[in-house]
Scaffold this motif. Structure first.
Motif, PDB file in Angstrom:
ATOM      1  N   VAL A  94       0.834  -1.185   0.053  1.00 12.68           N
ATOM      2  CA  VAL A  94       0.110   0.149  -0.042  1.00 12.68           C
ATOM      3  C   VAL A  94       0.937   1.323   0.117  1.00 12.68           C
ATOM      4  O   VAL A  94       1.835   1.293   0.752  1.00 12.68           O
ATOM      5  CB  VAL A  94      -0.921   0.079   1.313  1.00 12.68           C
ATOM      6  CG1 VAL A  94      -1.830   1.493   1.209  1.00 12.68           C
ATOM      7  CG2 VAL A  94      -1.829  -1.144   1.362  1.00 12.68           C
ATOM      8  N   LEU A  95       0.692   2.314  -0.974  1.00 10.21           N
ATOM      9  CA  LEU A  95       1.297   3.520  -0.904  1.00 10.21           C
ATOM     10  C   LEU A  95       0.498   4.462  -0.496  1.00 10.21           C
ATOM     11  O   LEU A  95      -0.632   4.645  -1.260  1.00 10.21           O
ATOM     12  CB  LEU A  95       1.784   3.771  -2.249  1.00 10.21           C
ATOM     13  CG  LEU A  95       2.602   5.125  -2.682  1.00 10.21           C
ATOM     14  CD1 LEU A  95       3.626   5.224  -1.807  1.00 10.21           C
ATOM     15  CD2 LEU A  95       2.939   5.048  -3.989  1.00 10.21           C
ATOM     16  N   HIS A  96       0.856   5.529   0.288  1.00  9.90           N
ATOM     17  CA  HIS A  96      -0.080   6.630   0.659  1.00  9.90           C
ATOM     18  C   HIS A  96       0.743   7.982  -0.003  1.00  9.90           C
ATOM     19  O   HIS A  96       1.694   8.430   0.501  1.00  9.90           O
ATOM     20  CB  HIS A  96      -0.054   7.092   2.060  1.00  9.90           C
ATOM     21  CG  HIS A  96      -0.805   8.200   2.423  1.00  9.90           C
ATOM     22  ND1 HIS A  96      -0.807   8.884   3.579  1.00  9.90           N
ATOM     23  CD2 HIS A  96      -1.532   9.041   1.657  1.00  9.90           C
ATOM     24  CE1 HIS A  96      -1.565  10.045   3.437  1.00  9.90           C
ATOM     25  NE2 HIS A  96      -2.055  10.107   2.518  1.00  9.90           N
ATOM     26  N   GLY A 145       4.152   7.439   2.567  1.00  6.76           N
ATOM     27  CA  GLY A 145       4.011   6.317   3.394  1.00  6.76           C
ATOM     28  C   GLY A 145       3.902   4.951   2.699  1.00  6.76           C
ATOM     29  O   GLY A 145       3.274   4.880   1.608  1.00  6.76           O
ATOM     30  N   VAL A 146       4.275   3.950   3.227  1.00  3.36           N
ATOM     31  CA  VAL A 146       4.001   2.772   2.507  1.00  3.36           C
ATOM     32  C   VAL A 146       3.591   1.723   3.745  1.00  3.36           C
ATOM     33  O   VAL A 146       3.665   1.805   4.954  1.00  3.36           O
ATOM     34  CB  VAL A 146       5.359   1.968   2.219  1.00  3.36           C
ATOM     35  CG1 VAL A 146       5.924   2.940   1.018  1.00  3.36           C
ATOM     36  CG2 VAL A 146       6.448   2.016   3.297  1.00  3.36           C
ATOM     37  N   GLY A 147       3.001   0.497   3.201  1.00  5.51           N
ATOM     38  CA  GLY A 147       2.512  -0.471   4.126  1.00  5.51           C
ATOM     39  C   GLY A 147       2.541  -1.578   3.307  1.00  5.51           C
ATOM     40  O   GLY A 147       2.368  -1.558   2.237  1.00  5.51           O
ATOM     41  N   ARG A 164      -0.892  -1.348   8.415  1.00  2.00           N
ATOM     42  CA  ARG A 164      -0.541  -0.275   9.102  1.00  2.00           C
ATOM     43  C   ARG A 164       0.454   0.431   8.150  1.00  2.00           C
ATOM     44  O   ARG A 164       1.460  -0.066   7.834  1.00  2.00           O
ATOM     45  CB  ARG A 164       0.194  -0.723  10.312  1.00  2.00           C
ATOM     46  CG  ARG A 164       0.684   0.302  11.465  1.00  2.00           C
ATOM     47  CD  ARG A 164       1.346  -0.237  12.571  1.00  2.00           C
ATOM     48  NE  ARG A 164       2.642  -0.738  12.368  1.00  2.00           N
ATOM     49  CZ  ARG A 164       2.671  -2.032  12.338  1.00  2.00           C
ATOM     50  NH1 ARG A 164       1.763  -2.853  12.993  1.00  2.00           N
ATOM     51  NH2 ARG A 164       3.631  -2.791  12.197  1.00  2.00           N
ATOM     52  N   MET A 165       0.476   1.908   8.194  1.00  2.00           N
ATOM     53  CA  MET A 165       1.174   2.614   7.276  1.00  2.00           C
ATOM     54  C   MET A 165       2.443   3.077   7.996  1.00  2.00           C
ATOM     55  O   MET A 165       2.496   3.040   9.226  1.00  2.00           O
ATOM     56  CB  MET A 165       0.489   3.794   7.059  1.00  2.00           C
ATOM     57  CG  MET A 165      -0.958   3.584   5.968  1.00  2.00           C
ATOM     58  SD  MET A 165      -0.310   2.737   4.453  1.00  2.00           S
ATOM     59  CE  MET A 165       0.665   3.704   3.765  1.00  2.00           C
ATOM     60  N   ASN A 166       3.500   3.121   7.213  1.00  2.00           N
ATOM     61  CA  ASN A 166       4.815   3.430   8.047  1.00  2.00           C
ATOM     62  C   ASN A 166       5.396   4.887   7.123  1.00  2.00           C
ATOM     63  O   ASN A 166       5.147   4.763   5.800  1.00  2.00           O
ATOM     64  CB  ASN A 166       5.849   2.359   7.567  1.00  2.00           C
ATOM     65  CG  ASN A 166       5.442   1.067   8.330  1.00  2.00           C
ATOM     66  OD1 ASN A 166       5.899   0.950   9.453  1.00  2.00           O
ATOM     67  ND2 ASN A 166       4.876   0.142   7.720  1.00  2.00           N
ATOM     68  N   TYR A 167       5.942   5.822   7.836  1.00  2.00           N
ATOM     69  CA  TYR A 167       6.426   6.865   7.201  1.00  2.00           C
ATOM     70  C   TYR A 167       8.103   6.967   7.522  1.00  2.00           C
ATOM     71  O   TYR A 167       8.378   6.279   8.659  1.00  2.00           O
ATOM     72  CB  TYR A 167       5.766   8.181   7.789  1.00  2.00           C
ATOM     73  CG  TYR A 167       4.119   8.027   7.220  1.00  2.00           C
ATOM     74  CD1 TYR A 167       3.657   8.613   6.082  1.00  2.00           C
ATOM     75  CD2 TYR A 167       3.287   7.268   7.794  1.00  2.00           C
ATOM     76  CE1 TYR A 167       2.476   8.387   5.507  1.00  2.00           C
ATOM     77  CE2 TYR A 167       1.984   7.255   7.503  1.00  2.00           C
ATOM     78  CZ  TYR A 167       1.585   7.811   6.343  1.00  2.00           C
ATOM     79  OH  TYR A 167       0.290   7.587   5.776  1.00  2.00           O
ATOM     80  N   ARG A 168       8.627   7.963   6.765  1.00  2.00           N
ATOM     81  CA  ARG A 168      10.089   8.163   7.157  1.00  2.00           C
ATOM     82  C   ARG A 168      10.207   8.856   8.714  1.00  2.00           C
ATOM     83  O   ARG A 168       9.458   9.501   8.840  1.00  2.00           O
ATOM     84  CB  ARG A 168      10.690   9.086   5.949  1.00  2.00           C
ATOM     85  CG  ARG A 168      12.296   9.101   6.376  1.00  2.00           C
ATOM     86  CD  ARG A 168      12.985   9.885   5.185  1.00  2.00           C
ATOM     87  NE  ARG A 168      14.115   9.798   5.614  1.00  2.00           N
ATOM     88  CZ  ARG A 168      15.056  10.848   4.587  1.00  2.00           C
ATOM     89  NH1 ARG A 168      14.499  11.134   3.485  1.00  2.00           N
ATOM     90  NH2 ARG A 168      16.253  10.674   5.035  1.00  2.00           N
TER      91      ARG A 168
END
Length: 185
Positions: free
Chosen positions: A120-122, A136-138, A169-173
């Protein structure tokens, strides 16, 4: 082989641009950003295998969400959509604006029951490119991200004969060299 986070970002963002011998905008009679969309879109009243993905931990409610489904193997996970389609391999994509409020859910059809890898890309500025410092990526199975691309098995999801519900769950730098979920306030 170790892959830097910059290489991971390039693979996620530039997937369609990795096929050097293909015109950058069109293949198979459609814009490259549309590859896999017809196969991935859930339609009202359809039955069959699909994933209902609830996206959590969004940084904000702007931009686009791009959900991509890959074969469950290392060679094909995060490969170029053009390369996968040219080889006759499965690739599905769903893209939609982030809703302004409420739960965030995306439905993506699967070719059948089985294991797949999911990302998933935000895309916060909706420019259809991965911004390492902003987007963000998940991944399916919600792996802890490091400086290397997650293995396909770490992004694995299981599709049953019906609609399978999963949460990503999204992840960001966070800092110079890491990605992770947002810290709870």
């Amino acid at each position: 082989m170790r892959v830097s986070i910059a290489m991971l970002a390039a693979a996620i963002a530039a997937g369609p641009a990795l096929a050097k011998d293909v015109p950058p905008e069109v293949e198979f009679g459609m814009p490259s950003r549309d590859l896999g969309k017809a196969e991935g879109r859930c339609r009202p009243g359809e039955t069959g295998p699909a994933l209902m993905v609830t996206v959590t931990g969004l940084k904000d409610r702007g931009g686009l969400l791009r959900l991509e489904l890959y074969p469950d193997n290392e060679d094909d996970f995060l490969a170029s959509d053009k390369v996968l389609k040219r080889a006759g391999k499965m690739f599905h994509r769903v893209e939609q604006p982030v809703p302004p409020s409420g739960p965030v859910e995306l439905c993506i059809r699967t070719p059948g029951p089985g294991n797949y890898s999911l990302s998933v890309l935000h895309d916060r500025d909706a420019n259809r490119k991965f911004g390492l410092s902003t987007d963000g990526v998940g991944f399916g199975s919600n792996p802890k991200l490091s400086l290397s691309k997650p293995k396909a098995a770490m992004a694995r999801v299981v599709s049953t004969g019906g609609v399978s519900e999963i949460s990503v769950r999204m992840n960001y730098r966070r800092g110079l060299f890491s990605f992770g979920p947002l810290k709870k306030r």
